[in-house]
Write a protein that holds these residues in place. Structure first.
Motif: not given
Length: 504
Positions: A397-424
């Motif tokens: 998922l980290l470098n997936l070509v279509y990662r942004d299109q994978l998330f079904p809603r905007e909340a999922y994408r924003r949550m992934f951005d927060r997870l990347i900031e705070r977790l390994a």
């Protein structure tokens, strides 16, 4: 009246009255003196005819350049604009003041009226009922319509009967194409309940753009076959001559104005889904048709009957599902269930959707994607198709070509951005994949998105997977209680006993 000049109207009135009365009486009727009457008896010219032509009050600023420089330029380039000629003259003669521009424009207009080339003549036509229907596309991007917060880049397919003014409009998501024309035209004919004897379109240059010779021939044959199916004679106006399609070109402006007014009265250009916007367009067109209902009913009576069924309004393409879990079509990558990897699928390509078949078996329908205008590839991704594989390889998922299109809603994408900031990275990807898996397995995509939105609203909000699984777990109280009663084995022996006697 003493001290004022007489005008042409007074002189004409005097001459008319003079045929029956004396000069004195005729002068009184015309409101001037008897002396003026006797003067008119000697010279009956109208006052306007006695005025000397008005001469120039200042030197002509174009006297030295109009015949020698401007006229040759107009003769060599008949379509050149007057302002371009003026700018060229100022470049050649810097002393020419800006105030001469209007003088030059009037002089050029007069020269073209007297000595310029002949202009095209538009011949007004008498439209016979049931004779002609016209199709064209009009761009609606300037209205700024948004679907679910995203601006909709779209056109309207517009059909109109030349005689009665019946109209039909269909929202087109892509560009001008045969598929869009065929779908919109057939929708219009079946809504009308009949077909005209002739169908007029423009040159379809946009649909033929970037096609090779064989593809252009194929598109021409398909368009001719479509018209034959409805017993319509196909015709086209000359390329770049819009007034030959004038019965619908002018209607474009009226339809767009009606849509713009309706959006203003609605108070918003935002629609929840595409179907809602299409209903909005249908209501506007229906109101326009209602104003011409009597003429439309009269023309409907002389239209040709429709065939028993519609003809194809799609393109059919064969694609191979690759190991990436999808296929690429028209610079767009589509995901499908991984069990189809290695299979060849038959795709029916519509303007807004793709219908997939495995052999003759229908599979499912996908929304159609569009490549970027600059040629950048697009992706149409359903996370349900790949979530099982992502659970085995969450770091993909980290470098997936279509990662942004994978998330079904905007909340999922924003949550992934927060997870990347705070977790390994590994933990962030694993948590995000678990969230997507939970949304899929428990069918709680929308509800889970609401929970993620509330977490994102707090600075320290992070998902607790154990709590989320418990929250979206099935309710034990809602599960039915199933009681299984075991019968004794002797009951089976009783059933077998009669069968054993028969065999004996």
């Amino acid at each position: 009246m003493p001290g004022s000049h007489i005008n042409d109207h007074q002189v004409r009135l005097y001459m008319k009255m003079r045929q029956t009365v004396s000069p004195r009486s005729a002068a009184a009727c015309a409101a001037f003196s008897t002396a003026t009457a006797y003067r008119l008896e000697q010279d009956a010219q109208l006052p306007s005819q006695k005025k000397a032509p008005r001469g120039r009050r200042r030197p002509d600023p174009l006297a030295d350049i109009f015949d020698s420089e401007v006229v040759p330029l107009l003769e060599s380039a008949p379509g050149i604009r007057a302002v371009a000629v003026f700018e060229e003259m100022q470049r050649r003669h810097p002393e020419l003041p800006d105030g001469v521009r209007r003088t030059m424009e009037r002089r050029i207009r007069s020269w073209r009226a007297l000595q310029g080339p002949d202009r095209d003549v538009i011949f007004r036509q008498v439209h016979e009922p049931g004779r002609m229907g016209l199709s064209d596309f009009t761009d609606m991007a300037d209205l700024g319509v948004r679907i679910a917060g995203v601006e909709l880049d779209h056109r309207l397919y517009h059909f109109r009967l030349a005689c009665s003014g019946f109209e039909h409009a269909h929202v087109i998501l892509g560009g001008e194409s045969y598929v869009a024309l065929a779908e919109g035209l057939q929708n219009a004919l079946w809504a009308l309940g009949g077909a005209p004897r002739e169908h007029r379109s423009d040159s379809l240059s946009a649909a033929f753009r970037n096609l090779d010779a064989s593809a252009r021939d194929d598109l021409t044959h398909r368009y001719d076959a479509l018209c034959r199916h409805y017993r319509m004679e196909p015709s086209r106006n000359n390329r770049g001559v819009a007034h030959e399609n004038g019965a619908i070109e002018s209607a474009h402006g009226h339809l767009k104005a009606a849509v713009r007014d309706a959006l203003l009265m609605r108070g918003s250009v935002d629609f929840g889904e595409l179907a809602e916007y299409r209903r909005f367009i249908d209501e506007i067109v229906a109101r326009k048709n209602a104003r011409s209902a009597k003429r439309i009913d009269a023309e409907r009576a002389v239209l040709q009957s429709l065939p028993g069924m519609r003809t194809s309004d799609y393109e059919e393409v064969l694609v191979m599902v690759t190991s990436s879990g999808g296929f690429t079509l028209r610079k767009v990558f589509y995901t499908v269930p991984s069990r189809l990897i290695g299979h060849r699928l038959r795709v029916r390509l519509y303007d807004d959707r793709l219908e997939l078949f495995l052999g003759g078996t229908p599979l499912f329908t996908l929304p159609r994607g569009r490549a970027d205008r600059k040629g950048k590839h697009d992706h149409v991704v359903d996370y349900r198709h790949v979530i099982h594989a992502l659970r085995r390889k969450p770091m993909a998922l980290l470098n997936l070509v279509y990662r942004d299109q994978l998330f079904p809603r905007e909340a999922y994408r924003r949550m992934f951005d927060r997870l990347i900031e705070r977790l390994a990275d590994r933990m962030a990807c694993r948590t995000m994949v678990e969230l997507l898996s939970l949304a899929h397995e428990r069918a709680c995509e929308a509800e889970l998105a609401g929970v993620l939105e509330s977490l994102l609203a707090t600075p320290q909000g992070m998902p607790d997977m154990a709590a989320l699984r418990a929250r979206f777990a099935p309710d034990p109280a809602a599960l039915p209680e199933v009681i299984v009663e075991l019968v004794p084995l002797s009951a089976y022996e009783a059933l077998l006993a009669p069968r054993a006697e028969e065999m004996a």
